[in-house]
Motif scaffolding. Structure first.
Motif: not given
Length: 281
Positions: A269-280
């Motif tokens: 499985l590929v994680s669905q919670k792994d994401q870039h830590p910053l938002r614009i």
């Protein structure tokens, strides 16, 4: 994973650190899981990814970035990183981190980035940026960084569009070497390094440096020297490769299952919670 990205290809500049930053594995947790047929792929092992792994009853996390980059003198619950490692052990979850071996190997992460620029190997060539890594029997297995050489020049605007499409990004950061007519500049060579590429790219001859991040002064130095810079965010140059890695790992596991190795039915499985830590904002 060793067949996909042999650990001998890990960058020597990382291995020299107190803890080998190209791979970290934890095996044989004292907690025995009843289900041992689920693997979760992620770029970073965050608290959210750990909780996802526990919820999905994964027995192995393949974390591209190793959770330990420097030596630890103790493991306690006082910091999020150490707590995550202890919780993995407590839940019977092993961790494997290929990192720079996956960058260097032929057909790996840096080649995936290069293919997004070429849009077909007939349109140019891909070579190692810092020299080839050759096996004992003389076979080129990979190398550090990549240099894309296009047969026909393209404009900066076309290059930017190809990178956005490949990485599925709406915005990227660009440093132009010249202020006038920059987007129509003719591009033939692109030097590539996934993640943080400043130390690898600086001083290399190319029309464009393409990486995740560089320091402020590294960018200034590059554009002053006449090289354009494209930055997409450290992990944003890496995360899009996970579905490809998942496909390759499934194939290798199926090959092992065919040989009756006792690992039939493993789900990747590929994680669905792994994401870039910053938002614009």
């Amino acid at each position: 994973m060793e067949r996909i990205a042999p650990l001998r290809l890990a960058e020597s500049r990382l291995i020299a650190r107190p803890v080998d930053a190209s791979f970290v594995t934890y095996n044989k947790s004292p907690v025995q899981k009843s289900i041992k047929n689920r693997v979760l792929l992620t770029i970073d092992l965050t608290t959210a990814v750990l909780n996802e792994a526990i919820a999905k009853d994964a027995s192995v996390i393949v974390s591209y970035h190793p959770p330990i980059f420097r030596g630890l003198k103790a493991l306690t619950l006082k910091t999020p990183l150490q707590s995550t490692l202890l919780q993995c052990a407590a839940h019977g979850i092993s961790i494997y981190s290929p990192h720079s071996a996956l960058d260097s190997v032929s057909g790996g992460l840096n080649d995936w980035l290069a293919d997004g620029i070429l849009q077909g190997r007939e349109n140019g060539s891909i070579s190692s940026l810092v020299g080839d890594k050759v096996s004992s029997d003389g076979v080129v297995e990979g190398g550090e960084g990549r240099l894309v050489t296009l047969h026909s020049a393209i404009s900066m605007s076309v290059l930017e569009s190809r990178i956005k499409e490949h990485l599925k990004l709406s915005q990227i950061q660009v440093g132009y070497a010249t202020s006038s007519g920059a987007q129509s500049a003719s591009i033939r060579t692109v030097a590539i390094c996934a993640g943080s590429g400043g130390s690898m790219l600086t001083g290399k001859e190319a029309d464009v440096y393409f990486t995740g991040e560089m320091s402020h002064h590294e960018v200034l130095s590059a554009v002053a020297a006449g090289t354009h810079v494209i930055l997409c965010g450290h992990d944003r140059t890496e995360r899009g490769f996970l579905p490809d890695l998942a496909s390759r790992l499934r194939h290798e596991l199926e090959c092992d299952a065919d040989q009756d190795s006792g690992i039939a039915g493993v789900e990747v499985l590929v994680s669905q919670k792994d994401q870039h830590p910053l938002r614009i904002v």
